[in-house]
Scaffold this active site. Structure first.
Site, mmCIF file in Angstrom:
data_model
loop_
_atom_site.group_PDB
_atom_site.id
_atom_site.type_symbol
_atom_site.label_atom_id
_atom_site.label_comp_id
_atom_site.label_asym_id
_atom_site.label_seq_id
_atom_site.Cartn_x
_atom_site.Cartn_y
_atom_site.Cartn_z
ATOM 1 N N HIS A 290 35.809 -20.191 2.448
ATOM 2 C CA HIS A 290 37.046 -19.229 2.671
ATOM 3 C C HIS A 290 38.286 -20.067 2.495
ATOM 4 O O HIS A 290 38.381 -21.144 3.005
ATOM 5 C CB HIS A 290 37.004 -18.455 3.818
ATOM 6 C CG HIS A 290 37.710 -17.336 3.784
ATOM 7 N ND1 HIS A 290 39.133 -17.325 3.985
ATOM 8 C CD2 HIS A 290 37.510 -15.887 3.608
ATOM 9 C CE1 HIS A 290 39.592 -16.037 3.854
ATOM 10 N NE2 HIS A 290 38.777 -15.218 3.533
ATOM 11 N N ASP B 125 31.060 -11.686 3.335
ATOM 12 C CA ASP B 125 30.163 -11.042 2.497
ATOM 13 C C ASP B 125 28.654 -11.651 2.566
ATOM 14 O O ASP B 125 27.894 -11.369 1.993
ATOM 15 C CB ASP B 125 30.893 -11.494 0.985
ATOM 16 C CG ASP B 125 31.972 -10.869 0.615
ATOM 17 O OD1 ASP B 125 32.121 -9.581 1.192
ATOM 18 O OD2 ASP B 125 32.818 -11.570 0.242
HETATM 19 N N1 CMC Z 1 29.508 -23.497 -2.410
HETATM 20 C C1 CMC Z 1 29.736 -24.839 -2.872
HETATM 21 N N2 CMC Z 1 30.719 -25.416 -2.825
HETATM 22 C C2 CMC Z 1 31.667 -24.714 -2.424
HETATM 23 C C3 CMC Z 1 31.716 -23.051 -2.011
HETATM 24 C C4 CMC Z 1 30.568 -22.684 -2.138
HETATM 25 N N3 CMC Z 1 30.262 -21.485 -1.760
HETATM 26 N N4 CMC Z 1 33.002 -22.977 -1.639
HETATM 27 C C5 CMC Z 1 33.640 -24.120 -1.761
HETATM 28 N N5 CMC Z 1 33.044 -24.965 -2.261
HETATM 29 C C6 CMC Z 1 33.642 -26.543 -2.467
HETATM 30 C C7 CMC Z 1 34.497 -26.418 -3.694
HETATM 31 O O1 CMC Z 1 33.525 -27.177 -4.767
HETATM 32 C C8 CMC Z 1 35.190 -27.503 -3.273
HETATM 33 O O2 CMC Z 1 34.864 -28.938 -3.427
HETATM 34 P P1 CMC Z 1 35.382 -30.062 -3.858
HETATM 35 O O3 CMC Z 1 36.501 -30.517 -2.790
HETATM 36 O O4 CMC Z 1 34.534 -31.124 -3.533
HETATM 37 O O5 CMC Z 1 36.152 -30.072 -5.088
HETATM 38 C C9 CMC Z 1 35.663 -27.381 -2.051
HETATM 39 O O6 CMC Z 1 34.344 -26.862 -1.419
HETATM 40 C C10 CMC Z 1 36.815 -26.566 -1.771
HETATM 41 O O7 CMC Z 1 36.656 -25.346 -2.502
HETATM 42 P P2 CMC Z 1 37.784 -24.507 -3.310
HETATM 43 O O8 CMC Z 1 37.048 -23.725 -4.086
HETATM 44 O O9 CMC Z 1 39.084 -25.340 -3.769
HETATM 45 O O10 CMC Z 1 38.348 -23.453 -2.054
HETATM 46 P P3 CMC Z 1 39.201 -22.012 -2.465
HETATM 47 O O11 CMC Z 1 40.005 -22.040 -1.143
HETATM 48 O O12 CMC Z 1 40.108 -22.309 -3.564
HETATM 49 O O13 CMC Z 1 38.124 -21.127 -2.357
HETATM 50 C C11 CMC Z 1 36.499 -19.546 -2.223
HETATM 51 C C12 CMC Z 1 37.434 -20.165 -1.681
HETATM 52 C C13 CMC Z 1 36.070 -18.262 -1.282
HETATM 53 C C14 CMC Z 1 36.793 -18.677 -3.496
HETATM 54 C C15 CMC Z 1 35.205 -20.499 -2.293
HETATM 55 O O14 CMC Z 1 34.715 -20.835 -1.071
HETATM 56 C C16 CMC Z 1 33.833 -19.767 -3.183
HETATM 57 O O15 CMC Z 1 33.876 -19.771 -4.025
HETATM 58 N N6 CMC Z 1 32.951 -19.183 -2.133
HETATM 59 C C17 CMC Z 1 31.796 -18.377 -2.661
HETATM 60 C C18 CMC Z 1 32.276 -16.967 -3.072
HETATM 61 C C19 CMC Z 1 32.616 -16.276 -1.912
HETATM 62 O O16 CMC Z 1 31.633 -16.225 -0.965
HETATM 63 N N7 CMC Z 1 33.689 -15.405 -1.988
HETATM 64 C C20 CMC Z 1 34.063 -14.455 -0.753
HETATM 65 C C21 CMC Z 1 35.325 -14.955 -0.242
HETATM 66 S S1 CMC Z 1 35.419 -14.090 1.492
HETATM 67 C C22 CMC Z 1 35.752 -12.383 1.344
HETATM 68 C C23 CMC Z 1 36.696 -12.137 0.123
HETATM 69 O O17 CMC Z 1 37.642 -12.798 -0.028
HETATM 70 O O18 CMC Z 1 36.362 -11.105 -0.584
#
Ligand code: CMC
Length: 427
Positions: free
Chosen positions: A305, A362
């Protein structure tokens, strides 16, 4: 709080700081461009507050979520969804008579115009319910042209009530159309959650009484999803609203934003992921390995998140609820065991620990929706139904704020420098 001083080359600029109710400090860069000709770059607005908001407080480090000051766990346990809807929009919990009047008004608007049925029927039966909901929400504006002025408070109030009242009907009817069953009309003797369940699951040939466990659980799920500050969809609603578009169009934009798998669409993706793991016979180790592999686009859905870096308080409530609800409904779902095992292993893995990746809202919600009888493709519209009062509250806050400006981010242009046009035959 001291102001910040920015030095750039020989120039220096004092930037005022603002402090929020909970002691958070923000540096105001509003004069940066006019003073120094500079803009800021902030991918995904990770550090940028567009403005102020008094709707929801989130502290991601400590796992705190409060609507208008009230802790989410207390609201989820004690309030009704319409009470929370009132709270989000009007700022305070309603007194008894205020709540009764609000419930009565919402109930009075649950019907859709008969013509709207044709809209549903124009879609293929296979259409995703989020696409239908966004289109139907947008179409609602065409039925109420006299109540669209975003600056007319009375018109906004009635439109907000219509949206809250009609969204469950639109969702249930999109489902009925999808499964080739007759539409079930709203029953105004029922509370909000029971009425929705009836419109979803009743058929004319049989009596229907919603299971109280399912009704209570739906109420709680809707509350947990009701607002979450400046998330992707609420920001979309605010952005569209900042151009003084009407509330229906703004909310429709929010629905589209929510549909993506990185946002609300994740609840559907989690269940699909868990099902795929079971069907493929993959081990959890393989799944975790794939999630960590930077050459593999696969992510562990329902994990991570932008704001929560400790735990998501909604996920904590839902994990417990998943166990309780499945037990109360007598459902034995192997996906729940799999999800718990996956969570345990991920939370002890260095990759997830280092990056502070925890289960989000989720991760467990889909397992509960499934036990309640909802098909997987309905999960995200249920999220939308819950988030609706939050979108409306955010939109109303923005629209009534005299300091609101149209959202118009700057950019850092990195395209070609000026070049002369070359005639077609000379290229
Ligand atoms: N699985 C594997 N690696 C992950 C995941 C994951 N679910 N989420 C983040 N990472 C890694 C990402 O690759 C990055 O690694 P590195 O620093 O080595 O490049 C690091 O963690 C930081 O991730 P980010 O993508 O820069 O973080 P963000 O704040 O931009 O994204 C997120 C947040 C929720 C989009 C992301 O964690 C994600 O894609 N999660 C899976 C989808 C999900 O469950 N979404 C629901 C979010 S909560 C409810 C809502 O908003 O609706």
């Amino acid at each position: 709080m001291p102001d910040a001083v920015l030095r750039h080359g020989d120039n220096e600029l004092t930037l005022p700081s603002h402090v929020g109710t909970e002691g958070e400090t923000a540096i105001d860069i509003g004069n940066l461009r006019s003073s120094l000709g500079l803009v800021t770059v902030d991918r995904g607005f990770a550090n940028t507050a567009e403005g102020t908001s008094s709707v929801t407080y989130i502290n991601g480090e400590e796992g705190i979520l409060r609507y208008r000051g009230y802790p989410i766990d207390q609201l989820a346990e004690h309030a009704s969804f319409l009470e929370v809807s009132y709270l989000l929009q009007y700022g305070d919990l309603p007194a008894n008579d205020e709540l009764a009047a609000y419930e009565e008004e919402i109930t009075r608007h649950t019907l859709l115009r008969e013509d709207v049925k044709h809209l549903f029927e124009a879609f293929p039966h296979s259409a995703h319910p989020m696409q239908i909901l966004a289109s139907a929400t947008s179409a609602l504006a065409t039925y109420y042209p006299d109540a669209l002025d975003p600056l007319d408070e009375e018109a906004v109030d009635i439109s907000a009530r219509r949206l809250i009242a009609k969204t469950p009907t639109m969702i249930a009817w999109s489902y009925k159309y999808r499964v080739h069953q007759p539409y079930v009309y709203p029953d105004n003797d029922l509370d909000y959650a029971s009425n929705f369940l009836k419109m979803m699951f009743a058929v004319p040939a049989e009596d229907f009484i919603a299971n109280p466990v399912v009704t209570r659980t739906l109420n709680m799920l809707l509350i947990l999803h009701a607002d979450h500050g400046q998330n992707c969809s609420s920001s979309a609603v605010r952005l569209v609203g900042s151009g003084q578009a009407n509330i229906f169009s703004s909310v429709a934009a929010g629905i589209h934003a929510l549909s993506g798998p990185l946002h609300g669409g994740a609840n559907q993706s989690v269940l699909e992921m868990l099902t795929r793991i079971v069907e493929s016979g993959d081990t959890i180790d393989t799944v975790i390995k794939r999630a960590k592999d930077k050459d593999d686009p696969f992510r562990l859905m329902g994990f991570g998140h932008r704001v929560y870096k400790n735990f998501d308080p909604r996920a904590q409530i839902l994990k417990k609820a998943a166990e309780d609800v499945l037990k109360a409904l007598g459902v034995d779902d192997p996906l729940l065991d799999l999800a718990m095992e996956l969570e345990d292993i991920a939370l002890s893995d260095e990759y997830f620990v280092e990056r502070k990746l925890y289960p989000n809202v989720d991760f467990y919600s889909g397992i509960i929706y499934r036990a309640m009888g909802f098909s997987t493709d309905m999960f995200t519209v249920l999220f939308a139904m819950g988030r609706l009062p939050g979108w409306i509250a955010q939109w109303r806050e923005l629209s009534s704020d005299p300091d609101t400006k149209i959202f118009r981010p700057r950019q850092l242009y990195t395209g070609p420098a000026e070049r002369p046009f070359i005639a077609r035959d000379d290229r």
